[in-house]
Design a protein around this motif. Structure first.
Motif, short mmCIF file in Angstrom:
data_model
loop_
_atom_site.label_atom_id
_atom_site.label_comp_id
_atom_site.label_asym_id
_atom_site.label_seq_id
_atom_site.Cartn_x
_atom_site.Cartn_y
_atom_site.Cartn_z
N ARG A 6 -0.40 0.98 5.96
CA ARG A 6 -1.57 1.82 6.19
C ARG A 6 -1.15 3.29 6.44
O ARG A 6 -1.35 3.85 7.52
CB ARG A 6 -2.40 1.30 7.36
CG ARG A 6 -2.83 -0.16 7.17
CD ARG A 6 -3.59 -0.70 8.37
NE ARG A 6 -3.71 -2.16 8.30
CZ ARG A 6 -4.23 -2.93 9.25
NH1 ARG A 6 -4.72 -2.36 10.35
NH2 ARG A 6 -4.28 -4.25 9.12
N PHE A 34 1.82 -3.81 9.54
CA PHE A 34 0.83 -4.69 10.16
C PHE A 34 1.03 -6.14 9.69
O PHE A 34 1.77 -6.41 8.74
CB PHE A 34 -0.58 -4.19 9.82
CG PHE A 34 -0.88 -2.85 10.45
CD1 PHE A 34 -1.44 -2.79 11.71
CD2 PHE A 34 -0.58 -1.67 9.78
CE1 PHE A 34 -1.72 -1.56 12.30
CE2 PHE A 34 -0.85 -0.44 10.36
CZ PHE A 34 -1.41 -0.38 11.63
N GLU A 35 0.35 -7.06 10.36
CA GLU A 35 0.53 -8.48 10.08
C GLU A 35 0.14 -8.84 8.65
O GLU A 35 0.65 -9.82 8.09
CB GLU A 35 -0.28 -9.32 11.07
CG GLU A 35 0.26 -9.25 12.50
CD GLU A 35 -0.53 -10.13 13.45
OE1 GLU A 35 -1.51 -10.77 12.98
OE2 GLU A 35 -0.17 -10.20 14.64
N ASP A 36 -0.75 -8.08 8.06
CA ASP A 36 -1.17 -8.38 6.69
C ASP A 36 -0.18 -7.86 5.65
O ASP A 36 -0.43 -7.91 4.45
CB ASP A 36 -2.57 -7.83 6.41
CG ASP A 36 -2.63 -6.31 6.53
OD1 ASP A 36 -1.58 -5.69 6.81
OD2 ASP A 36 -3.73 -5.75 6.33
N GLY A 37 0.96 -7.30 6.11
CA GLY A 37 1.99 -6.82 5.19
C GLY A 37 1.80 -5.38 4.76
O GLY A 37 2.58 -4.87 3.95
N SER A 38 0.79 -4.70 5.28
CA SER A 38 0.54 -3.32 4.89
C SER A 38 1.15 -2.36 5.90
O SER A 38 1.47 -2.74 7.03
CB SER A 38 -0.96 -3.07 4.79
OG SER A 38 -1.56 -3.18 6.07
N ASP A 45 0.81 -1.22 0.00
CA ASP A 45 0.00 0.00 0.00
C ASP A 45 0.85 1.27 0.00
O ASP A 45 0.32 2.39 0.07
CB ASP A 45 -0.96 0.02 1.19
CG ASP A 45 -0.24 -0.16 2.54
OD1 ASP A 45 0.94 -0.53 2.53
OD2 ASP A 45 -0.88 0.07 3.58
#
Length: 472
Positions: A59, A53-57, A30
């Motif tokens: 933000r 974050f854990e989802d690789g983003s 992102d």
């Protein structure tokens, strides 16, 4: 089969390297094409102040909380060793926040920031002025006003105080001038519509940008910009001084062979028999022969005889020195005399035989008459150092000021600027020194040259001015 395995491994490594190179700056999906990509990369990969974050983003457009920003800023201070001189044994004010429990991670970070501000801040802001009330509210979004005050509490003062006008920022608000200082330091900027939006919540990308700029600002504290070091002419004349050559190829070659041999002997101690054909085995004898033939390179010839001929007595060396000085006085009007490589070294050796006033007068005549800046600087450095030894500070300042407009090696010019700033501050006080250096910095900026050299000079002026302001 083994060949196939090797090919697969090689292909895998090549592909891995390709992706590492291709996506090194877009680790977070992102962040691709985001305006804050450079700052986020710095804050996460290089400094490890913020995480994804854990989802690789990452933000980037989400808000950052008070607790997250304060912890990141505190870790930045630690990474730059800003706590090195902080005395934690001194009892500081108790934290006024009821929602922070003792010895929790956030409590410790807040306490450390509070201690740092009270001992090292160059402003009167206190932590409770930034986060007002009896609760810290660690999960509350931090706004631009709060983040600006927190940044101001740890940053260096700006070199100039310019009042910027924003339609949504009244001069009546608390710490208005401190907000202006953050803006003047280039750490926070307004928007294109003429607003500053102090109540706007800070995003994660904006926090990364602020941290990057604070780091850049605190780098001015890493170097001693007021480090006075006399500049010796030898720092410019690093090569073997030949002085001027005459154009008589045979005599010049004899001279070069002789002084090369003298330098070799002084370094090694002797000329090996198997190398004797490469050197002059009787170099001082050759120099005396050249002198008796009225060799035109009088300054160079005399210098090496004074320096290396151990058989020459003090009286004869005194004659060689004065002969050289007389030659300079008589020939000063000729352009070629301005280009004597090694002049500084000749003047230094002449000091052993001539009094200070005479040697300074000669060097000043040369300095005033010379048109070649490179050689003028060498004479100027010699004169300045002579006046330093005599504690004639005003004369040193005058020569430094004049030489700063001349061309010279960057390293020499940077030390010259440091020396000049130091002497001005000692002689006239820091405020006067700051005013003068601001003018010099402005003139450097207005040169309109974006070369790396001028950028270094602008940075140097900024660092010196900041340290002068911060001296208490």
């Amino acid at each position: 089969m083994k060949k196939l395995i090797k090919r697969v491994i090689l292909a895998f490594l090549t592909l891995t390297l390709y992706f590492q190179l291709s996506f090194a700056n877009t680790f977070f999906p992102d962040m691709s094409n985001h305006w804050g990509q450079e700052y986020v990369s710095w804050v996460t990969e290089e400094m490890d102040l913020l995480e994804g974050f854990e989802d690789g983003s990452f933000r980037p457009n989400e808000i950052i909380t008070r607790g997250e920003f304060l912890i990141a800023l505190n870790n930045l201070l630690y990474s730059m060793k800003r706590y090195h001189d902080i005395d934690f044994t001194i009892v500081m004010d108790e934290l006024p926040y009821q929602d922070l429990q003792d010895n929790t991670m956030l409590f410790n970070h807040v306490k450390e920031i509070q201690t740092y501000i009270e001992q090292s801040s160059y402003t009167n802001i206190k932590l409770e002025d930034i986060f007002v009330g009896d609760k810290f509210q660690l999960n509350k979004p931090i706004n631009r006003y709060e983040s600006a005050l927190l940044v101001r509490a740890v940053m260096t003062p700006p070199v100039e105080n310019i009042r910027h006008h924003y339609s949504d920022l009244s001069s009546d608000i608390p710490f208005y001038y401190e907000i202006m200082e953050v803006i003047n330091n280039g750490i926070m900027r307004g928007y294109n519509d003429g607003t500053i939006r102090p109540s706007r919540e800070v995003t994660r990308a904006e926090a990364a940008t602020l941290l990057y700029r604070v780091h850049r600002d605190l780098m001015y504290l890493k170097e001693n910009y007021l480090d006075f070091q006399p500049i010796k002419g030898e720092e410019i004349e690093k090569k073997l001084p030949l002085f001027q050559l005459t154009g008589d190829e045979d005599e010049d070659q004899l001279f070069i062979n002789a002084i090369t041999s003298l330098e070799y002997i002084s370094f090694v101690g002797y000329i090996p028999r198997n190398e004797s054909h490469l050197y002059d085995t009787e170099p001082t004898k050759t120099l005396w022969q050249l002198k008796n033939q009225n060799y035109g390179n009088l300054i160079g010839n005399n210098y090496y005889l004074i320096l290396y001929d151990k058989g020459t007595g003090i009286e004869r060396k005194d004659e060689l020195v004065r002969e050289g000085l007389l030659y300079l006085n008589e020939e000063i009007k000729y352009e070629d005399i301005y280009k004597i490589d090694g002049l500084y070294k000749f003047l230094r050796i002449a000091k052993q035989y001539v009094d200070d006033e005479e040697i300074i007068m000669l060097a000043e005549d040369y300095y005033q008459s010379a048109s070649n800046e490179a050689y003028k600087v060498r004479a100027g450095l010699f004169i300045a150092n002579e006046y330093l030894e005599l504690n004639e500070t005003k004369a040193v300042i005058d020569y430094y000021r004049e030489m700063l407009s001349m061309e010279m090696e960057l390293s020499i010019k940077k030390q010259l600027i440091k020396n000049y700033a130091y002497l001005i501050s000692q002689e006239k006080g820091n405020p006067t020194a700051v005013d003068e250096l601001l003018v010099m910095r402005k003139n450097t900026v207005e040169d309109g040259d974006n070369s790396g050299e001028l950028e270094e000079l602008r940075k140097l002026y900024t660092g010196i001015i900041k340290q002068l302001i911060m001296e208490r």
